[in-house]
Design a protein around this motif. Structure first.
Motif, mmCIF file in Angstrom:
data_model
loop_
_atom_site.group_PDB
_atom_site.id
_atom_site.type_symbol
_atom_site.label_atom_id
_atom_site.label_comp_id
_atom_site.label_asym_id
_atom_site.label_seq_id
_atom_site.Cartn_x
_atom_site.Cartn_y
_atom_site.Cartn_z
ATOM 1 N N CYS A 16 63.834 -19.738 -26.681
ATOM 2 C CA CYS A 16 64.184 -18.573 -27.473
ATOM 3 C C CYS A 16 64.945 -19.018 -28.725
ATOM 4 O O CYS A 16 65.614 -20.054 -28.722
ATOM 5 N N LEU A 17 64.841 -18.206 -29.785
ATOM 6 C CA LEU A 17 65.493 -18.531 -31.043
ATOM 7 C C LEU A 17 66.658 -17.586 -31.298
ATOM 8 O O LEU A 17 66.602 -16.409 -30.935
ATOM 9 N N ASP A 18 67.665 -18.086 -31.990
ATOM 10 C CA ASP A 18 68.844 -17.284 -32.299
ATOM 11 C C ASP A 18 68.611 -16.473 -33.576
ATOM 12 O O ASP A 18 69.314 -16.610 -34.578
ATOM 13 N N VAL B 268 67.057 -14.287 -26.035
ATOM 14 C CA VAL B 268 65.733 -13.722 -25.792
ATOM 15 C C VAL B 268 65.537 -12.424 -26.580
ATOM 16 O O VAL B 268 66.456 -11.603 -26.723
ATOM 17 N N ASP B 269 64.327 -12.239 -27.111
ATOM 18 C CA ASP B 269 64.018 -11.015 -27.850
ATOM 19 C C ASP B 269 63.706 -9.881 -26.875
ATOM 20 O O ASP B 269 63.442 -10.110 -25.687
ATOM 21 N N HIS C 125 76.173 -7.743 -24.148
ATOM 22 C CA HIS C 125 74.949 -8.534 -24.352
ATOM 23 C C HIS C 125 73.830 -7.949 -23.493
ATOM 24 O O HIS C 125 73.994 -7.740 -22.286
ATOM 25 N N PRO C 126 72.650 -7.682 -24.095
ATOM 26 C CA PRO C 126 71.573 -7.016 -23.344
ATOM 27 C C PRO C 126 71.070 -7.805 -22.147
ATOM 28 O O PRO C 126 70.578 -7.210 -21.181
ATOM 29 N N LEU C 127 71.176 -9.114 -22.196
ATOM 30 C CA LEU C 127 70.663 -9.902 -21.071
ATOM 31 C C LEU C 127 71.511 -9.715 -19.821
ATOM 32 O O LEU C 127 71.018 -9.900 -18.705
ATOM 33 N N ARG C 128 72.780 -9.354 -19.983
ATOM 34 C CA ARG C 128 73.612 -9.110 -18.804
ATOM 35 C C ARG C 128 73.031 -7.991 -17.953
ATOM 36 O O ARG C 128 72.989 -8.073 -16.727
ATOM 37 N N ARG C 129 72.553 -6.941 -18.600
ATOM 38 C CA ARG C 129 71.962 -5.828 -17.852
ATOM 39 C C ARG C 129 70.655 -6.245 -17.201
ATOM 40 O O ARG C 129 70.369 -5.880 -16.050
#
Length: 964
Positions: free
Chosen positions: A69-71, A149-150, A184-188
């Motif tokens: 994944c890219l920042d 991640v997008d 952060h969306p990835l936490r969910r």
């Protein structure tokens, strides 16, 4: 985060690799989707693990797609999947059908336009495309840096892992833990995925101490010194990237901190909120752990703000919070931040720490006070705290800590300000602490400074102290001279005279001069009768007298005296007295009295006891060396290896290191590890400046034995001839072992015809053997018994020079069986069989003897002895496998038993099971707490018994026999 300089080995992750492989492609994941998310801080090795696991999964036949994944936020939908497909397409060379499916999916992405069917249809088409690529094979999608991640890729993961697509998919992803802050969306996403039974989230912890040292050594290209290993461990916190960078700096001779590491950590600190930034700076300046109340006093922040700041520092993986306070996750952060503060800022922080600790109610924190006052630029206030800290450490038997504090006090005393300092007292205390904690060279150096400061003729007490330190450093001859000077000194008081006589008796005992030791011990006991509070002298003298009497006169009476000495020492409570009493009792039991099992128990119990008293590095090491020797003699070599590992953790020096190295060398010679044995012998020779017969004769005996296994019989002969010049020892046991090695060297030379037999050497050796026999006739019965065993070997070796006599070898085997020493008994059976076969008589008996010897040698792991038995059996066409009554070979598969592992010992089965898990020899050794060398021996035996040549073949047999 990976290094682009060179590739270091993957260390300490074998178990995790196996866990992930099983989770993704094991029986539990068969037929359904599965996922493993690896979380951890930057540099902990996530990317490296993804590559390693990906390679293993490909070997298992899985289709592996790898992307990162890219920042750049959501600017590139499904970027990691597109990247993985392009990489996979570039790697394809032979599977045209798969390549077509990959390009079709890539074209679908290129042609995709917004439509009324929306994202759901896209996800379904992606699922179908991946299904075509897999062609019925397991499909694994590996994603790195998932914290960036997008949104589209997040949706795809949820879609596929929820089983909504017609696809068996496994996902392996790495997430940088410090990035998952706030909303952060990835936490969910991870929270939702955790609910699925086939999804695992594993936190990748830093490496432990042993793995850190192994990785650093691999990068540097050599074993690290104890100081360098400790420094890498403390600075890195077990982070593999940091370990590699520090190790490369060490390898390339670069001082200081690399700019790469400095910038990495500064960026992480600078990303913190303002108050969290201050918290990290304060903890970096403190002595860990920094308690919350102390941090509050230093920073003077409101409680709510302090808690929020600390929480942010912990969340960014810079601090670790625990019940006892805060710690830096990497001590390297303290080095980086030390250069970011102005000198006035640093000294101000330390002053606030010192003031807060001084004002704290209850127990004073003397060590911390000394540290902070010193760095605050207040040596006059630091000195009393350093002295108090040293005294407190001594009270708790923390001699290493006491030595550190006394050394700090000496440095502070150079600028004491208005305080009056007794430097003589500081030197005396610092030297004694150094002696107790095993820093023998430092103790002697401080003592010389003390003598120079006092001037004039050395006092009796100074002679005694110097002798103690010299003896501990392994310089026995000089130590004996110092004790003699003490006894002749004009200022020698009755107490000093009793102490010098008792300690000299103890030294003579170590040198193997038992008669002289007994004489001095009686003198010391007589002197101690007229001295109040002479428990130490009584314990030392009683131990020496009891040992001397047990060897030379009455074993039972001598043993009783030594047990009384131990009781006296325990009642008096002086740590060195307790240690000395345990040491000599264990030595007597495992040596002259040959009560091996009890001796090993006493030695190990004593090691535990003296470790409690703060003497683990010195006396504890020597007690463990005695236990190793006892275990070696009774044939428990694997257990002895564990004790070696435990003793090495003390990092001993001086005479303590000599004892341990000689004990380890016995194992190495038995195992046939020529390189390791040679290193240990060279180290012992270097340490033995002025050593006596007690160490020199075993050293030369081992050097002779090693040379014989190498076929260098002339070198073995020279080693024995040197040992014979040590004529002052009363220890007839070590002399008889040396003589056996000398006669064996001549017999081996005769058998190999590589070196001519030296008749003069043989004649001299036989004369010494006769002298030992006469001398041992006056010794106690247990001593005579052990000597008789070696003399039986000597007589049998002499017979090899003119037609080996099987009856003499039978006598030798019986002698060693009676003493429960399996190794010389097996050796004797080998020679008895050899003699019988040379005479072409009793071939069946010879075969039985060879099988018995082979069974023992195999069980011990004695590779050279096993090889010689196997070679003789091959020449004589003797089977080394015992036959059952039905004619089947014992251990071989039969109709009743198809277990291919039946021939393996319990330990070999343990090793094979771990080989089948994919562990290296070093990793297996760490798991079983034995050395890598021993594991190599076990693996060699396993290959021989299973008749395989590779680890893969051995693993296949293990798995075949343990299905279900």
């Amino acid at each position: 985060m990976a290094s682009d300089v060179d590739t270091a080995p993957l260390v300490g992750r074998a178990e995790l690799v196996q866990t992930v492989r099983s989770a993704l492609l094991g029986d539990g994941a068969h037929g359904q989707t599965a996922a493993v998310f690896l979380t951890g801080e930057s540099g902990v090795g996530k990317t490296r693990l993804l590559g390693e696991i990906g390679d293993r999964l490909r070997e298992q036949g899985a289709v592996v797609l790898t992307g990162s994944c890219l920042d750049i936020g959501d600017a590139s939908p499904l970027h990691p999947l597109l990247q993985a497909l392009r990489r996979f397409d570039a790697d394809l060379s032979t599977r045209a059908r798969t390549s077509s499916a990959v390009r079709g999916l890539l074209q679908m992405f290129a042609d995709e336009t917004a439509g009324p069917d929306g994202a759901g249809a896209l996800l379904e088409r992606v699922s179908r495309g991946l299904h075509l690529i897999a062609e019925g094979r397991p499909l694994v999608l590996i994603l790195d840096d998932l914290q960036w991640v997008d949104r589209s890729t997040r949706q795809l993961l949820l879609y596929l892992l929820a089983g909504l697509g017609d696809l068996q998919l496994s996902v392996l992803a790495a997430v940088r833990a410090e990035s998952l802050q706030g909303a952060h969306p990835l936490r969910r996403v991870l929270t939702e995925l955790r609910r699925l039974r086939t999804v695992r989230v594993l936190d990748l912890a830093p490496l432990g101490r042993a793995d850190t040292e192994e990785l650093a050594a691999a990068v540097v290209g050599r074993t690290l010194s104890a100081e360098a290993a400790e420094q890498v461990w403390q600075r890195s916190g077990g982070n593999p990237f940091v370990i590699e960078e520090l190790a490369r700096d060490l390898r390339d001779g670069r001082d200081g901190l690399s700019e790469t590491l400095r910038e990495i950590f500064l960026d992480r600190v600078d990303a913190l909120p303002q108050h969290a930034h201050a918290v990290v700076h304060a903890v970096a300046a403190g002595v860990e752990p920094v308690q919350h109340w102390l941090l509050a006093q230093v920073l003077r922040l409101p409680e709510d703000e302090l808690i929020d700041a600390a929480r942010a520092a912990v969340a960014h993986r810079l601090l670790v919070g625990a019940d006892d306070g805060y710690r830096l996750r990497h001590r390297l952060v303290a080095e980086v931040l030390a250069h970011e503060l102005l000198p006035a800022e640093r000294s101000g922080l330390h002053r606030r720490y010192a003031e807060a600790l001084t004002a704290a109610p209850g127990e004073l924190h003397q060590a911390r006070l000394a540290h902070h006052w010193r760095l605050a630029g207040e040596p006059a206030r630091a000195l009393p705290a350093a002295v108090a800290a040293a005294q407190e450490a001594e009270r708790l038997h923390g001699y290493a800590e006491a030595h550190r504090h006394w050394s700090a006090a000496l440095q502070l005393a150079a600028d004491p300000g208005p305080l009056t300092v007794d430097r003589v007292e500081l030197l005396e205390n610092a030297a004694e602490a150094a002696h107790h904690c095993g820093e023998h060279a430092r103790a002697l150096a401080l003592l010389e400074e003390l003598a120079a400061l006092r001037g004039g003729e050395p006092s009796c007490a100074l002679h005694i102290r110097r002798a103690r330190y010299l003896a501990a450093a392994g310089r026995s001859a000089l130590a004996e001279e110092e004790y003699q000077r003490a006894l002749k000194a004009a200022d020698c008081s009755p107490r000093d005279r009793a102490a010098a006589a008792a300690r000299l008796a103890e030294l003579l005992l170590h040198l193997g001069r038992y008669a002289d030791a007994g004489e001095r011990a009686r003198e010391a006991l007589a002197l101690a009768e007229n001295v109040e509070g002479s428990a130490t002298e009584v314990v030392l003298a009683s131990s020496a007298l009891g040992f001397s009497d047990a060897c030379l006169e009455d074993p039972d009476a001598g043993l009783a005296v030594m047990r009384d000495a131990l009781d006296t020492a325990e009642r008096a409570g002086q740590p060195e007295d307790v240690a000395c009493a345990y040491l000599h009792l264990a030595e007597l039991l495992t040596g002259p009295l040959n009560i091996l099992e009890e001796g090993v128990v006493v030695a190990r119990r004593g090691a535990e006891r003296v470790a409690e008293l703060g003497l683990g590095r010195t006396w504890g090491t020597r007690l463990l060396a005695i236990a190793i020797n006892g275990l070696f003699r009774v044939g428990q070599w694997a257990e002895a290896e564990k004790v070696v590992a435990a003793a090495l953790r003390h990092r001993p020096s001086g005479a303590d290191a000599v004892e341990l190295l000689l004990a380890r060398c016995r194992l190495s010679v038995g195992y046939g590890d020529i390189e390791a044995a040679g290193r240990d012998l060279d180290a012992v020779a270097t340490l033995l400046a002025g050593g006596g017969a007690r160490h020199v004769i075993p050293l030369l005996t081992l050097r002779s034995g090693l040379a014989m296994w190498e076929g260098r019989h002339d070198v073995a002969r020279l080693a024995v001839q040197r040992g014979l010049t040590e004529s002052r020892s009363d220890d007839v046991m070590i002399l008889s072992a040396l003589v056996w090695h000398g006669l064996r060297a001549e017999a081996e030379a005769h058998a190999s015809r590589t070196v001519d037999v030296d008749p003069t050497a043989v004649r001299r050796l036989r004369d010494v053997a006769d002298r030992v026999a006469r001398k041992s006739a006056a010794a106690a019965r247990p001593v005579r018994s052990v000597v008789e065993g070696f003399l039986a070997l000597c007589a049998a070796e002499v017979s090899r020079l003119d037609g080996s006599d099987p009856e003499l070898w039978a006598v030798s085997a019986a002698e060693w069986d009676r003493r429960n020493h399996p190794y010389p008994a097996a050796y004797s059976r080998l020679r008895q069989a050899e003699a019988l076969l040379a005479r072409r008589s009793r071939v069946a008996t010879a075969g039985k003897l060879l099988r018995e010897a082979y069974h023992v040698a195999q069980g011990l792991g004695a590779v050279p002895l096993t090889s010689e038995i196997r070679e003789l059996a091959g020449r004589a066409r003797v089977s080394l496998e015992e036959r059952e009554p039905n004619g089947a070979t014992r251990g071989a598969p039969t109709e009743e038993s198809d277990d291919e592992l039946a021939a393996l010992t319990a330990r070999e089965r343990e090793v094979l099971a771990l080989v089948a898990e994919g562990l290296t020899n070093k990793e297996i050794g760490q798991r079983l707490f034995i050395s890598e060398r021993t594991i190599g021996v076990h693996v060699s035996h396993i290959f021989d018994k299973l008749q395989v040549r590779t680890r893969v073949q051995a693993s296949a047999i293990q798995l075949r026999n343990h299905r279900g």
